[in-house]
Design an enzyme around this catalytic site. Structure first.
Site, PDB file in Angstrom:
ATOM      1  N   TYR A 150     -64.730  12.718 -17.380  1.00  0.00           N
ATOM      2  CA  TYR A 150     -64.378  11.475 -18.082  1.00  0.00           C
ATOM      3  C   TYR A 150     -64.537  10.250 -17.181  1.00  0.00           C
ATOM      4  O   TYR A 150     -65.169   9.272 -17.543  1.00  0.00           O
ATOM      5  CB  TYR A 150     -62.934  11.581 -18.590  1.00  0.00           C
ATOM      6  CG  TYR A 150     -62.523  10.436 -19.491  1.00  0.00           C
ATOM      7  CD1 TYR A 150     -62.613  10.558 -20.882  1.00  0.00           C
ATOM      8  CD2 TYR A 150     -62.054   9.232 -18.969  1.00  0.00           C
ATOM      9  CE1 TYR A 150     -62.252   9.514 -21.716  1.00  0.00           C
ATOM     10  CE2 TYR A 150     -61.695   8.190 -19.799  1.00  0.00           C
ATOM     11  CZ  TYR A 150     -61.793   8.330 -21.168  1.00  0.00           C
ATOM     12  OH  TYR A 150     -61.433   7.292 -21.986  1.00  0.00           O
ATOM     13  N   PHE A 156     -84.391 -10.440 -31.821  1.00  0.00           N
ATOM     14  CA  PHE A 156     -84.515  -9.231 -32.631  1.00  0.00           C
ATOM     15  C   PHE A 156     -83.368  -9.267 -33.655  1.00  0.00           C
ATOM     16  O   PHE A 156     -82.332  -9.890 -33.407  1.00  0.00           O
ATOM     17  CB  PHE A 156     -84.438  -7.976 -31.745  1.00  0.00           C
ATOM     18  CG  PHE A 156     -84.526  -6.719 -32.550  1.00  0.00           C
ATOM     19  CD1 PHE A 156     -85.708  -6.385 -33.185  1.00  0.00           C
ATOM     20  CD2 PHE A 156     -83.420  -5.895 -32.716  1.00  0.00           C
ATOM     21  CE1 PHE A 156     -85.781  -5.241 -33.974  1.00  0.00           C
ATOM     22  CE2 PHE A 156     -83.498  -4.751 -33.498  1.00  0.00           C
ATOM     23  CZ  PHE A 156     -84.680  -4.425 -34.129  1.00  0.00           C
ATOM     24  N   ASP A 157     -83.547  -8.615 -34.805  1.00  0.00           N
ATOM     25  CA  ASP A 157     -82.566  -8.699 -35.912  1.00  0.00           C
ATOM     26  C   ASP A 157     -81.125  -8.462 -35.479  1.00  0.00           C
ATOM     27  O   ASP A 157     -80.219  -9.185 -35.880  1.00  0.00           O
ATOM     28  CB  ASP A 157     -82.798  -7.639 -37.003  1.00  0.00           C
ATOM     29  CG  ASP A 157     -84.225  -7.411 -37.346  1.00  0.00           C
ATOM     30  OD1 ASP A 157     -85.098  -8.006 -36.695  1.00  0.00           O
ATOM     31  OD2 ASP A 157     -84.463  -6.620 -38.262  1.00  0.00           O
ATOM     32  N   ASP A 192     -83.274  -9.500 -22.862  1.00  0.00           N
ATOM     33  CA  ASP A 192     -83.125  -8.393 -23.797  1.00  0.00           C
ATOM     34  C   ASP A 192     -84.363  -7.538 -23.503  1.00  0.00           C
ATOM     35  O   ASP A 192     -85.457  -7.848 -23.962  1.00  0.00           O
ATOM     36  CB  ASP A 192     -83.125  -8.959 -25.228  1.00  0.00           C
ATOM     37  CG  ASP A 192     -83.084  -7.873 -26.291  1.00  0.00           C
ATOM     38  OD1 ASP A 192     -83.044  -6.684 -25.931  1.00  0.00           O
ATOM     39  OD2 ASP A 192     -83.111  -8.219 -27.490  1.00  0.00           O
ATOM     40  N   ALA A 250     -85.601  -4.261 -23.748  1.00  0.00           N
ATOM     41  CA  ALA A 250     -85.879  -2.918 -24.286  1.00  0.00           C
ATOM     42  C   ALA A 250     -87.247  -2.398 -23.855  1.00  0.00           C
ATOM     43  O   ALA A 250     -87.432  -1.204 -23.662  1.00  0.00           O
ATOM     44  CB  ALA A 250     -85.785  -2.949 -25.813  1.00  0.00           C
ATOM     45  N   LYS A 297     -85.964   2.668 -25.947  1.00  0.00           N
ATOM     46  CA  LYS A 297     -87.407   2.377 -25.916  1.00  0.00           C
ATOM     47  C   LYS A 297     -87.939   2.762 -24.528  1.00  0.00           C
ATOM     48  O   LYS A 297     -88.284   3.911 -24.294  1.00  0.00           O
ATOM     49  CB  LYS A 297     -87.650   0.883 -26.204  1.00  0.00           C
ATOM     50  CG  LYS A 297     -87.453   0.488 -27.660  1.00  0.00           C
ATOM     51  CD  LYS A 297     -86.028   0.291 -28.032  1.00  0.00           C
ATOM     52  CE  LYS A 297     -85.863  -0.347 -29.389  1.00  0.00           C
ATOM     53  NZ  LYS A 297     -84.461  -0.309 -29.833  1.00  0.00           N
ATOM     54  N   HIS A 340     -83.482  -4.222 -47.465  1.00  0.00           N
ATOM     55  CA  HIS A 340     -84.647  -3.340 -47.346  1.00  0.00           C
ATOM     56  C   HIS A 340     -84.277  -1.891 -47.021  1.00  0.00           C
ATOM     57  O   HIS A 340     -85.012  -0.975 -47.360  1.00  0.00           O
ATOM     58  CB  HIS A 340     -85.621  -3.879 -46.286  1.00  0.00           C
ATOM     59  CG  HIS A 340     -85.006  -4.072 -44.941  1.00  0.00           C
ATOM     60  ND1 HIS A 340     -84.180  -5.133 -44.652  1.00  0.00           N
ATOM     61  CD2 HIS A 340     -85.067  -3.329 -43.806  1.00  0.00           C
ATOM     62  CE1 HIS A 340     -83.779  -5.029 -43.406  1.00  0.00           C
ATOM     63  NE2 HIS A 340     -84.297  -3.946 -42.869  1.00  0.00           N
TER      64      HIS A 340
END
Ligand code: F0G
Length: 469
Positions: free
Chosen positions: A74, A126-127, A216, A218, A259, A451
């Site tokens: 842990y 990004f969204d 960011d 990725a 990614k 969507h």
């Protein structure tokens, strides 16, 4: 531009996962049952899945071996120490906050630093980054470079518009801007890279105004590859050195490691500011887990520690970026216009141009997406008016997207070029029959992110009915 030789895979295959193409009739049934929404299909309905490059990578033998070394303690697990040391060395930051994926890093970060009404500039959000900014009361503002709105063939189309950003800082005041974020590569405009020069220019501007500068990141390794390939002065530098130089320009990073971590789950924040680290870990412990695992298992941390190293290998990246480019060129040759230059992780088809007889309100991107499924059992995703359209909540006005695109994202180390040739062949048959294709209408939708779940019906004329198998 002349097509470069296509390198062969720098790995051989040790374990295989069977995939099966349903018959045309079965595909017709399945997509109808799914109300023409590919998010409602099951994995077993699909032959080639290009929905996302996120969490879909194939692990190497070294990663599978590392998995067995997972220390599930842990607090203070050795797996965390290994992961932490790789991330610290890579990002040149002193403090590492593990978390289970990119959006949890965003949640932690923006919850910690944003006040209501603060602005967050980004080359393009990004969204989930945008949604997390808005969720904490911030205002997300994009500063893409001028070329990003056009079909112009320029390198580093992911760059930030430094002049517009500077003007914005003067207008709003640096005290209203707690952070400036650079997304590398710039996913939302096509996986386009950002140049080292642009990173340095934005970094200098941030320093001048005492605004923290974050990545960011990725797809940082793919971005480093583009710098090596296309930016003067970098051809002889190693990917690792380029990545280090990039990371040295910023104060901290958020990463979805699903990614370029070459892993199926994972993420982190890395910073130099100890006080910020303490505040982040306080929240981390409440919402994700203790600071030495942050919502991940020890084995995930081991896999990431290896993946974040493997992703820097030149032969891997050369194959990766060239494979995506090869695929894009095949789609173009098949007669479907694409966004150029081709980015690092996906090919974006321009369905608005391709199906100019279908108005945006009838979702030409969805038409191409469904056609790819019917024709080849291929799953792509609409990035157009289905994703971004809808009604303005204030005026009731019908909104359409700036462009009607379809993204075909290529998972890392998963598909061979024959799989991608197969997709391009399906695309060519669609191109031949494109005049027979009709649009869609929505019959049921959710208020937000429609969507993912909406149901649709085909408007006549529909279907191309070419039986393949
Ligand atoms: N930032 C960028 C640039 C991304 O592309 C993504 C995810 C995230 C943050 C969020 O990370 O999914 O781990 O929570 N992009 C995926 C995609 C989902 O398909 O482009 P996450």
């Amino acid at each position: 531009m002349q097509r470069k030789r296509q390198p062969a895979e720098p790995y051989r295959i040790k374990s295989v996962e069977p995939i099966k193409l349903l018959t045309r009739k079965q595909r017709e049934e399945r997509i109808k049952q799914a109300a023409y929404n590919v998010f409602r299909l099951d994995a077993t309905d699909i032959y080639i899945d290009l929905l996302t490059d996120s969490g879909t990578a194939a692990m190497s033998n070294r990663q599978w071996a590392a998995l067995m070394m997972g220390d599930e303690t842990y607090a203070g697990a050795t797996s965390f120490r290994r992961f932490e040391s790789v991330v610290k060395d890579l990002t040149r930051k002193n403090f590492v906050v593990p978390c289970h994926q990119g959006r949890s890093a965003e949640n932690l970060f923006f919850s910690t630093i944003l006040k209501k009404g603060d602005y967050v500039p980004n080359n393009t959000h990004f969204d989930t980054t945008r949604a997390n900014t808005l969720h904490k009361g911030g205002i997300a503002v994009d500063f893409p470079c001028e070329a990003s709105n056009t079909d112009e063939y320029v390198s580093f189309k992911g760059n930030m518009d430094v002049e517009a950003l500077e003007q914005f800082i003067h207008e709003k005041g640096a005290d209203k801007i707690p952070v400036i974020v650079m997304t590398v590569t710039n996913n939302s405009i096509g996986g386009q890279p950002v140049s080292m020069k642009n990173i340095k220019d934005v970094s200098a501007l941030c320093k001048q105004h005492h605004i923290p500068f974050f990545f960011d990141c990725a797809r940082f390794a793919e971005n480093s590859y583009f710098i090596k390939r296309d930016e003067p002065g970098y051809a002889d530098k190693s990917i690792r050195d380029i990545a280090h130089e990039m990371f040295e320009q910023c104060d901290g990073v958020m990463m979805s490691a699903k990614k370029d971590g070459l892993a199926n789950i994972g993420g982190f924040i890395a910073v130099n500011d100890e006080d910020l680290y303490r505040r982040l870990t306080e929240l981390l412990i409440i919402v994700e887990g203790f600071m030495t695992y942050g919502g991940l298992a020890g084995r995930d941390l081991e896999v990431l520690a290896v993946g974040l190293e493997e992703v820097l290998e030149f032969d891997y990246l050369d194959f990766r970026v060239e494979q995506v480019r090869y695929f894009g060129e095949r789609i173009k040759e098949a007669g479907i216009p694409i966004v150029e230059p081709i980015g690092g992780h996906a090919v974006f088809a321009d369905a608005g141009k391709f199906l100019s007889h279908i108005p945006a309100e009838q979702f030409p991107g969805q038409t191409l997406t469904v056609a790819l499924y019917l024709e080849g059992g291929v799953r792509a995703v609409e990035i157009g008016s289905l994703m971004f359209g809808g009604e303005d909540p204030n005026t009731g006005e019908k909104l359409t997207a700036r462009r009607e695109l379809v993204r075909m994202a290529v998972p890392r180390r998963v598909y061979t070029n024959s799989h991608l040739d197969y997709v391009a062949d399906a695309a060519a048959r669609i191109a031949e029959a494109k005049d027979k294709l009709g649009g869609y209408k929505i019959t049921r939708q959710a208020a937000f992110l429609r969507h993912f779940t909406c149901e649709m019906e085909q408007l006549a004329p529909s279907g191309i009915g070419v039986e393949m198998k």
